[in-house]
Design an enzyme around this catalytic site. Sequence first.
Site, PDB file in Angstrom:
ATOM      1  N   GLY A   1       0.856  -1.174   0.000  1.00 32.27           N
ATOM      2  CA  GLY A   1       0.000   0.000   0.000  1.00 32.27           C
ATOM      3  C   GLY A   1       0.894   1.227   0.000  1.00 32.27           C
ATOM      4  O   GLY A   1       2.089   1.122   0.138  1.00 32.27           O
ATOM      5  N   CYS A   2       0.320   2.434  -0.164  1.00 27.71           N
ATOM      6  CA  CYS A   2       1.206   3.571  -0.349  1.00 27.71           C
ATOM      7  C   CYS A   2       0.522   4.926  -0.186  1.00 27.71           C
ATOM      8  O   CYS A   2      -0.683   5.022  -0.061  1.00 27.71           O
ATOM      9  CB  CYS A   2       1.796   3.585  -1.757  1.00 27.71           C
ATOM     10  SG  CYS A   2       2.548   2.053  -2.207  1.00 27.71           S
ATOM     11  N   ALA A   3       1.367   5.952  -0.240  1.00 29.19           N
ATOM     12  CA  ALA A   3       0.905   7.336  -0.371  1.00 29.19           C
ATOM     13  C   ALA A   3       1.513   7.899  -1.643  1.00 29.19           C
ATOM     14  O   ALA A   3       2.653   7.598  -1.961  1.00 29.19           O
ATOM     15  CB  ALA A   3       1.388   8.152   0.815  1.00 29.19           C
TER      16      ALA A   3
ATOM     17  N   HIS B   1       6.330   9.400  -3.687  1.00 29.27           N
ATOM     18  CA  HIS B   1       5.767   8.124  -3.281  1.00 29.27           C
ATOM     19  C   HIS B   1       6.279   7.710  -1.919  1.00 29.27           C
ATOM     20  O   HIS B   1       7.476   7.800  -1.641  1.00 29.27           O
ATOM     21  CB  HIS B   1       6.165   7.067  -4.316  1.00 29.27           C
ATOM     22  CG  HIS B   1       5.492   5.752  -4.110  1.00 29.27           C
ATOM     23  ND1 HIS B   1       6.073   4.703  -3.443  1.00 29.27           N
ATOM     24  CD2 HIS B   1       4.264   5.325  -4.479  1.00 29.27           C
ATOM     25  CE1 HIS B   1       5.241   3.683  -3.414  1.00 29.27           C
ATOM     26  NE2 HIS B   1       4.132   4.029  -4.028  1.00 29.27           N
TER      27      HIS B   1
ATOM     28  N   ASN C   1      -0.507   3.670  -5.892  1.00 25.94           N
ATOM     29  CA  ASN C   1      -0.976   3.206  -4.593  1.00 25.94           C
ATOM     30  C   ASN C   1      -1.998   2.128  -4.849  1.00 25.94           C
ATOM     31  O   ASN C   1      -2.966   2.343  -5.557  1.00 25.94           O
ATOM     32  CB  ASN C   1      -1.614   4.374  -3.830  1.00 25.94           C
ATOM     33  CG  ASN C   1      -2.359   3.912  -2.593  1.00 25.94           C
ATOM     34  OD1 ASN C   1      -2.097   2.836  -2.074  1.00 25.94           O
ATOM     35  ND2 ASN C   1      -3.294   4.721  -2.141  1.00 25.94           N
TER      36      ASN C   1
END
Lengths: 366, 500
Positions: free
Chosen positions: A12-14, A182, A209
């Site tokens: 998962g991510c920003a 990221h 994401n």
Amino acid sequence: MLKEGQIRIPSGCAIAAIIDKKGNKINGSEIIKSISLMHDRSNGLGGGFAAYGIYPDHKDENAFHVFYDNVEARKTCEEFLFKHFNIDVAERIPTKPVPSIDLGPDIWRYFGKANRVRMKTSRLDEDEYVAQCVTKVNNSIEGAYIFSSGKNMGCFKAVGYPEDVGEFYMLDRYEAYLWTAHGRFPTNTPGWWGGAHPFNILDWSIVHNGEISSYDTNRRYIEQFGYICTMQTDTEVITYLFDHLLRHHNLPIEVAADVLTAPEWDEIDRMPEDKKEYFTTLRAIYSGALVNGPFSVILGSNKGLLAINDRLKLRSLTAAIKGDRAYFASEESAIRIICPDPDKVWSVSGAEPVFIPLEIEEEVDE
Amino acid sequence: MINYIPRRFTVIRDKDKCVNCGCCVRQCSNECHYFDDDGKTVLCNSNTCVACHRCVDLCPTGALRIEKYVCDYNENANWTPQYQQEICRQANTGSTLLSAMGTPKPYPIYWDHILLNASQVTNPSIDPLREPMETRAILGRKPEKLEADKKGKTTTKMPPQIIIETPIMFSAMSFGSISLNAQKSLAMAAKELGTLFNTGEGGLHPDLYNLSDYAVVQVASGRFGVHKDYLKNSKCIEIKIGQGAKPGIGGHLPGEKVNVEVSNARMIPEGSDAISPAPHHDIYSIEDLRQLIWSLKQLTDNKKPVSVKIAAVHNVSAIASGCARAGADIIVIDGFRGGTGAAPTRIRDNVGIPIELALAAADQRLRDEGIRSTVSLVAAGSFRCSSDIVKAIALGADACYVASAPLIAMGCHMCGTCNTGKCNWGIATQRPELTKRLNPEIAHKRVINLITAWTHEIKEIMGGMGINSIDSLRGNRLMLRGIGLSEKELEILGIKHAGE
């Protein structure tokens, strides 16, 4: 433990991005401020940035950013690069020690043009030549990894929180008209620098994401055309899909976005005849390139910035406009901290790509 | 007696419950049941019972039950009773042994050694009751790329495509091998479900002309029933090269099944044997196939996709690739567990390979050659439930053909005697007193129910994987894991083992 490329690691991510449509420069500290607000969306196992317009002095040359695990890898890679490109500059990328970032690979950058004789002999156009050279290095030189290869742009990434990665590379010393950022939250990773994002090929860079559920369908589709998904990440496969559609199939960027996030049949069936035909044909031809599952993707390029969201809107992505600048981020707060009073803020909806074109072409030397 | 073969089943009649109504006598075409000389008491002779359960099902008092008849032989793992009985049968007749339906031999069924994935935490599963869940598939030749100068408009000229709303189609069963009522039921169901049925090589009966938009019309080696209007009144033309249950051999519809209706549809004299040769006598090579495909397309003004159906044999992936290059728009691969109305037993039980391996190998081969996205790949040869279909699509199929499953929905009990023409359920027979037992109005609804139920299950499984379009399931082998398979099997299937 297997590293990225030997095993598929979901994460998962920003994500965040800024573009100035007129090509005016934005300092790197802006994007760091934006992404750092979403600290909790990363877990310190990967952060990175892509910046466009940062190398005006070398704008006609490819800028190769390379990670080396050892001296041997550097020697082999440099031998290859010097043979295939006329390299002007070879230097370590300036970094400063940051406590939270462990000692990583040796990081180098090279500026150079494709060797015309070799390129002509290979009968490839310049983009294809560069792309194949990069693939060759990354697949065959153990311990060398080219993580950025575009012109007048560069990726900067590391294992760490994105704000620390920004400090490590001293991005406040770079000025770009387009930034993407990221922060990564892999669920299981030994932490490999090459595995951080953005993922780049030529001038395209992707931050993403989500965890796409169509991964293997997309991988097996794109591998038909000579791509090899060595990283086994969603970002890599999405980058290759865009590269293939834009560069090999010559599709306009909005059409490529339609391929990845095509509307549902229910919706298509209700469209007027010409649109219905367009989407039906598009989905029939590119069923293997439809991306499924939760994702938000920002594609940076020297033509502008594209943001897409999954068809069901399972992942968050907010957009804002203020004057000539457009902002994107996983959370609205990350936009407001650098742009407190935007003209317009909206949530990017699934299957409705947002493309912000760069309105001035970069000067081209005849 | 020298030719003794023990009977297979015993009909058990509960005398307390039997009211001697004679229903079973009227129902059994195998003549197990009969009235005693007094004309009042029903008796039975179990020798001809095939365990089709028609009498059991219809007995108004529930007095009947079928039991396996056991007559022990000397134990011998090699010379099993079956081989001894088959030898006895051949010693009696001097004939090839015939069988019907798919092979009952315990070969590996890879579907039962493949497990499916589902989303947890990092990727949400999707609720098919709340979100759109697409099962639509588009079959036919695709251009390599889209021609579009701007968003919303394309100049691509698409070759003919078939849109099916569920990735399940009805496999070839000719009028002749099955009854008109059975074929009509499939055709009606196909229309309502938005999918296709397949005429087999039996021609198209005039009663089904109004359903020809849902018909795949077959051109097989006997060319039965093939004429211009037959080809034009169709959704798709299928060249049948081979059948999974009997690769390498032709077909034989005995003259007694060729009544006036069958003879008209096949364009052969009434009562004559309809023999399909083993090869097409105008296709002795891949270039000949190309010419046939081309002539069929010419004849139909390039308006019909042409599919080529091949049996899953050892070199199937190269053959599939050859078919694609010869111009086939759709390639159908029929696995060796596939059903049949009649096939030589030795062929059915020993020739060919399982569909799972054939499909995986062919899909990968087409990808290695970079042409998978331009052709459609349909798998056939025994799909027993929706999860078999999901696994086939994840291995790489665009759609699946089913035949035995809808027949079971119409009443078939897999007694495996289709070749005798005495089907008590009115499916695999042409006898009017039997075929009238199958009411298409009822049967087609049962088939619709079955496919609707399977499609619901496919959506449920896809939703669990976090996928909302069948497009994203196709070839998605990461969604599969093997269980109890060897390295080699995993390699051919292109999947990892569970736990990896």
